[in-house]
Write a protein that holds these residues in place. Structure first.
Motif, PDB file in Angstrom:
ATOM      1  N   GLU A   1      40.332  37.276  45.040  1.00  0.00           N
ATOM      2  CA  GLU A   1      38.937  36.871  45.229  1.00  0.00           C
ATOM      3  C   GLU A   1      38.069  38.119  45.318  1.00  0.00           C
ATOM      4  O   GLU A   1      38.385  39.039  46.069  1.00  0.00           O
ATOM      5  CB  GLU A   1      38.806  36.033  46.524  1.00  0.00           C
ATOM      6  CG  GLU A   1      37.397  35.834  47.033  1.00  0.00           C
ATOM      7  CD  GLU A   1      36.478  35.169  46.019  1.00  0.00           C
ATOM      8  OE1 GLU A   1      36.822  34.084  45.520  1.00  0.00           O
ATOM      9  OE2 GLU A   1      35.409  35.756  45.714  1.00  0.00           O
TER      10      GLU A   1
ATOM     11  N   ALA B   1      38.638  24.968  43.838  1.00  0.00           N
ATOM     12  CA  ALA B   1      39.609  24.769  42.746  1.00  0.00           C
ATOM     13  C   ALA B   1      40.764  25.740  42.881  1.00  0.00           C
ATOM     14  O   ALA B   1      41.936  25.356  42.804  1.00  0.00           O
ATOM     15  CB  ALA B   1      38.919  24.934  41.393  1.00  0.00           C
TER      16      ALA B   1
ATOM     17  N   ARG C   1      32.278  28.837  46.923  1.00  0.00           N
ATOM     18  CA  ARG C   1      30.947  28.290  47.224  1.00  0.00           C
ATOM     19  C   ARG C   1      30.868  27.665  48.609  1.00  0.00           C
ATOM     20  O   ARG C   1      29.786  27.533  49.170  1.00  0.00           O
ATOM     21  CB  ARG C   1      30.547  27.268  46.148  1.00  0.00           C
ATOM     22  CG  ARG C   1      31.523  26.144  46.005  1.00  0.00           C
ATOM     23  CD  ARG C   1      31.263  25.321  44.765  1.00  0.00           C
ATOM     24  NE  ARG C   1      30.215  24.352  44.982  1.00  0.00           N
ATOM     25  CZ  ARG C   1      30.093  23.207  44.285  1.00  0.00           C
ATOM     26  NH1 ARG C   1      30.961  22.949  43.317  1.00  0.00           N
ATOM     27  NH2 ARG C   1      29.132  22.375  44.521  1.00  0.00           N
TER      28      ARG C   1
ATOM     29  N   ASP D   1      34.945  24.591  38.474  1.00  0.00           N
ATOM     30  CA  ASP D   1      33.622  24.814  37.898  1.00  0.00           C
ATOM     31  C   ASP D   1      33.673  25.755  36.704  1.00  0.00           C
ATOM     32  O   ASP D   1      32.772  25.727  35.859  1.00  0.00           O
ATOM     33  CB  ASP D   1      32.680  25.382  38.973  1.00  0.00           C
ATOM     34  CG  ASP D   1      32.364  24.348  40.037  1.00  0.00           C
ATOM     35  OD1 ASP D   1      32.114  23.189  39.678  1.00  0.00           O
ATOM     36  OD2 ASP D   1      32.384  24.690  41.233  1.00  0.00           O
TER      37      ASP D   1
HETATM   38  P1  ADP Z   1      35.182  26.261  42.228  1.00  0.00           P
HETATM   39  O1  ADP Z   1      34.258  25.275  42.851  1.00  0.00           O
HETATM   40  O2  ADP Z   1      35.472  25.979  40.795  1.00  0.00           O
HETATM   41  O3  ADP Z   1      36.409  26.507  43.024  1.00  0.00           O
HETATM   42  P2  ADP Z   1      33.615  28.520  43.292  1.00  0.00           P
HETATM   43  O4  ADP Z   1      32.328  28.947  42.695  1.00  0.00           O
HETATM   44  O5  ADP Z   1      33.594  27.867  44.619  1.00  0.00           O
HETATM   45  O6  ADP Z   1      34.370  27.662  42.189  1.00  0.00           O
HETATM   46  O7  ADP Z   1      34.550  29.780  43.449  1.00  0.00           O
HETATM   47  C1  ADP Z   1      34.702  30.728  42.437  1.00  0.00           C
HETATM   48  C2  ADP Z   1      35.157  32.027  43.116  1.00  0.00           C
HETATM   49  O8  ADP Z   1      35.610  32.935  42.129  1.00  0.00           O
HETATM   50  C3  ADP Z   1      34.024  32.739  43.858  1.00  0.00           C
HETATM   51  O9  ADP Z   1      34.405  32.955  45.200  1.00  0.00           O
HETATM   52  C4  ADP Z   1      33.889  34.086  43.130  1.00  0.00           C
HETATM   53  O10 ADP Z   1      33.573  35.147  44.011  1.00  0.00           O
HETATM   54  C5  ADP Z   1      35.268  34.262  42.539  1.00  0.00           C
HETATM   55  N1  ADP Z   1      35.321  35.134  41.361  1.00  0.00           N
HETATM   56  C6  ADP Z   1      34.505  35.101  40.272  1.00  0.00           C
HETATM   57  N2  ADP Z   1      34.861  36.034  39.385  1.00  0.00           N
HETATM   58  C7  ADP Z   1      35.940  36.695  39.920  1.00  0.00           C
HETATM   59  C8  ADP Z   1      36.764  37.761  39.481  1.00  0.00           C
HETATM   60  N3  ADP Z   1      36.578  38.347  38.303  1.00  0.00           N
HETATM   61  N4  ADP Z   1      37.786  38.179  40.292  1.00  0.00           N
HETATM   62  C9  ADP Z   1      38.017  37.577  41.477  1.00  0.00           C
HETATM   63  N5  ADP Z   1      37.249  36.568  41.939  1.00  0.00           N
HETATM   64  C10 ADP Z   1      36.230  36.115  41.177  1.00  0.00           C
END
Ligand code: ADP
Ligand code: SF4
Length: 693
Positions: A419, A400, A427, A648
């Motif tokens: 990130e 996303a 994911r 997500d």
């Molecule tokens: P989507 O499928 O919605 O794109 P993902 O689970 O694949 O979601 O990706 C979400 C990403 O956000 C993960 O790589 C996670 O490490 C990152 N993330 C979560 N919280 C934070 C944060 N506070 N700061 C930076 N990155 C974050």
């Protein structure tokens, strides 16, 4: 262009017409019917614009006795349908491409639920796939001689209409369990007349369809035969290498084009998880040796080197593409422009085919714009310029976040993606390491490659953002794309997730992604029902665990029936020695024993396992989002114009949902409600509803 690819841009003569190049978008399910003719026309026109030299319809019913409702199939029954399809042919011709129509009679494989006409078949033998046995109870009639004449006549009538609608290539369909195919195969065709028995007799019906079609439109339109050869190739023939060789020899130069394929959706449109690119070749590689007419075939081809090799080795004349054309309608043009590195390659997830099964226009994990070209005015390669100088901060680099960032950057916004992990991709980084999912890495690779070329993009791995960092970031648009987490919730007899099962020996997919692996004997309890449960059972078994799999559903990874994967999931579990328990609720796990009970009968079943992996409910990870909303005064003072959550973090879903969500966010940035196009398509009615003429 790389000169070795120039062969892909040669014209090919098909009877009375000539293609502009060798890129041939073969017929594929699009979920677009006469209910949405403008959606359909723009969708097809965009592929022609992207360089596909031939753009085909999906299966188009010739007569109400071929009625696949409630699936979203197309029709060519009357003059309204002619006008409806003409929108597509015009859109295709506008870009110099040829328009092909796959005329189709489904025979005993359709249930005619709407028309209520008893289905047609050579010998009354129905298609009864065990995994979709609930699909219908009506068994087909045995065609008499008049029925045979009628079907040929309906094909002829539809072919005339197809010509009037502007099609250049008209199909006869003898594949995938439909009527022509049913005549070819001994199991379906038990006839003792001149249409049954020998291979020659069984080929007669298809020959008549081709000859009759050629007679009426053959001077102007190319006549294509689409045929499934998988089963026939496996069968012995008296005088030929196989029955497939015999059928192709018998009809050799009758059609202007051979479109050759596999027999069932799971083999024809196989997911990359189980099947590699080019998997049709061992079945169809002989056809060009038997006929002088051009041959088109598919194989999820996205690499121009593979395409060139198919042509040079004499396997195919035209490179067929269904999924590659969905994932990237501009694939041919990108190769032509020497930009093959920018092709958005299909990942082979088969979400596109699941949308057909869902009864909606095609959706794609890689390409959020497919099917939305008209309704939302989303072009796959063109983007409305930014409407402000706002800077966009995206928290999280999963599908996303990457898609939102890329689309916003293409519009000209300055984009920062932060990130927390060392690796960008969310994911996907774990999922691409799971058995068979390597090609899914393309989802992240395509986006990261593009993002890294852009001067208005800043990518920050190893950057966990909290409220403080966001407030001081000096960005006006905050996008929370922090994903979702797997919970330890179980499943109740009310068929909803229920209280969690806790303990050190209870794991989730997130634990496994983080490298926390269970030891010893493991039970995977799956009520997510998509790929994760089944694939983790494979993964853990490959890591050396002894694995059992349980689910409240009737099959392992039950939803994968929608993506053509389910038969292979069961094979994979079997091959990994994973015992499958269906219709099970997980009650508890105490002292090395998991207690389960049957969801219908309540019968108890205990199995000895050291640990349990629960693959069930996912919940959004949106603490950051909630805190920003709570702190709205501080947010305002920081000059932040908007805080949104996507993917997500908004609603946990499949990859396709995350990509779409990211794309939609960026397309809608700075747009007013009025600008956010959502057009409603309507059928074309040029003649008054009434008798089919
Ligand atoms: P989507 O499928 O919605 O794109 P993902 O689970 O694949 O979601 O990706 C979400 C990403 O956000 C993960 O790589 C996670 O490490 C990152 N993330 C979560 N919280 C934070 C944060 N506070 N700061 C930076 N990155 C974050
Ligand atoms: Fe390929 Fe998946 Fe898109 Fe289908 S949905 S075209 S399989 S990427």
């Amino acid at each position: 262009m790389n000169p070795s690819y120039s062969i892909l841009f040669e014209p090919v003569k098909l009877g009375p017409v000539t293609t502009p190049n060798r890129f041939y978008q073969v017929p594929h399910a699009s979920g677009m019917t006469e209910a949405n003719p403008r959606v359909r026309a723009k969708f097809r026109g965009t592929k022609a614009e992207g360089g596909w030299g031939v753009v085909s319809t999906g299966a188009v019913s010739t007569h109400p006795s071929c009625d696949d409702s409630p699936l979203p199939y197309a029709r060519l029954w009357d003059e309204n349908d002619v006008a409806s399809h003409a929108l597509s042919t015009e859109a295709i011709h506008e870009h110099g491409s040829l328009a092909a129509i796959e005329l189709w009679h489904g025979g005993g494989a359709v249930m005619n639920r709407s028309s209520r006409i008893p289905p047609y078949s050579p010998s009354g033998i129905p298609w009864m796939a065990t995994h979709v046995g609930f699909m219908g109870q009506l068994r087909p009639r045995i065609m008499d001689k008049k029925d045979i004449r009628d079907i040929v006549q309906w094909q002829v009538d539809a072919a005339r209409r197809a010509q009037r609608a502007g099609f250049d290539i008209v199909y006869i369909y003898a594949g995938m369990g439909y009527l022509g195919y049913e005549f070819l195969l001994e199991e379906y065709n038990l006839r003792t007349d001149e249409y049954g028995g020998s291979v020659k007799n069984r080929t007669r019906f298809v020959r008549e369809l081709i000859e009759a079609t050629k007679d009426v439109i053959g001077d102007d339109c190319a006549i294509a035969l689409r045929i499934s050869l998988e089963e026939l190739r496996a069968r012995k023939s008296e005088h030929y290498e196989s029955q497939a060789h015999e059928v192709v020899s018998l009809l050799a130069d009758l059609p202007d084009l051979w479109d050759v394929k596999m027999d069932s959706s799971p083999t024809d449109c196989a997911a990359s998880r189980f099947t590699a690119e080019g998997s049709h070749e061992p079945v169809i590689n002989f056809v060009k040796q038997v006929t002088d007419k051009p041959v088109v075939g598919v194989g999820r081809f996205t690499s121009p080197d593979t395409m060139v090799s198919q042509i040079k080795r004499g396997i195919l004349d035209l490179i067929g593409g269904a999924r590659p054309s969905i994932a990237d309608p501009y694939l041919p043009n990108k190769i032509k422009a020497g930009r093959e590195d920018e092709v958005r390659e299909c990942i082979g997830c088969n979400i596109c085919i699941s949308s057909w099964h869902d009864g909606v226009p095609v959706r794609c994990t890689q390409n959020a714009t497919i099917g939305e070209e008209w309704r939302k005015n989303w072009h796959p390669e063109k983007f409305k310029a930014s409407q402000s100088n706002d800077k966009i901060l995206i928290v999280g680099s999963g599908p996303a976040g990457l898609e939102a960032g890329l689309t916003a950057a293409r519009r000209g916004y300055e984009v920062t993606i932060a990130e927390k992990s060392h690796q960008l991709g969310g994911r996907i980084n774990f999922e691409e390491s799971l058995p068979g999912l390597q090609a899914w890495g393309r989802l992240k690779d395509y986006r990261l490659y593009a993002l890294k070329q852009m001067a208005n993009v800043n990518l920050y791995p190893d950057s966990e953002l909290g409220i403080g960092e966001i407030l001081s970031s000096e960005h006006q648009r905050i996008v929370i794309a922090t994903g979702a987490r797997w919970t330890r919730a179980r499943y109740s007899s009310l068929e909803i997730p229920t209280s969690s099962l806790d303990g050190n020996e209870i794991y989730t997919p997130d634990d496994i992604a983080a490298g926390k692996l269970p030891k010893g004997k493991v039970l995977v309890f799956d009520f997510d029902n998509y790929y994760m449960g089944g694939i983790l059972a494979e993964y853990l078994s490959e890591k050396g665990n002894s694995v059992e799999y349980a689910t409240p559903a009737g099959h392992a990874s039950a939803w994968t029936i929608m993506t053509n994967e389910q038969p292979y999931v069961h094979q994979a579990l079997f091959n990994h020695g994973v015992e499958v328990h269906t219709q099970m609720l997980l009650e508890n796990h105490i002292d090395g024993s998991a207690s389960m009970k049957n969801i219908f009968t309540g019968e108890a079943r205990d199995i000895d396992v050291d640990s349990v992996v629960i693959v069930g409910l996912r919940l959004p990870e949106n603490d950051l989002y909630d805190r920003l909303l709570t702190d709205h005064e501080a947010v305002k003072q920081a000059g932040i114009q908007s805080v949104d959550r996507i993917g997500d973090a908004l609603a946990a879903g499949a990859l396709v949902h995350a990509v779409y969500s990211g794309h939609e966010y960026a397309r809608n940035l700075d747009e007013t409600d009025e600008d956010r196009v959502l057009l409603r398509d309507l059928p074309i009615v040029e003649i008054e509803p009434g008798h089919i003429t």
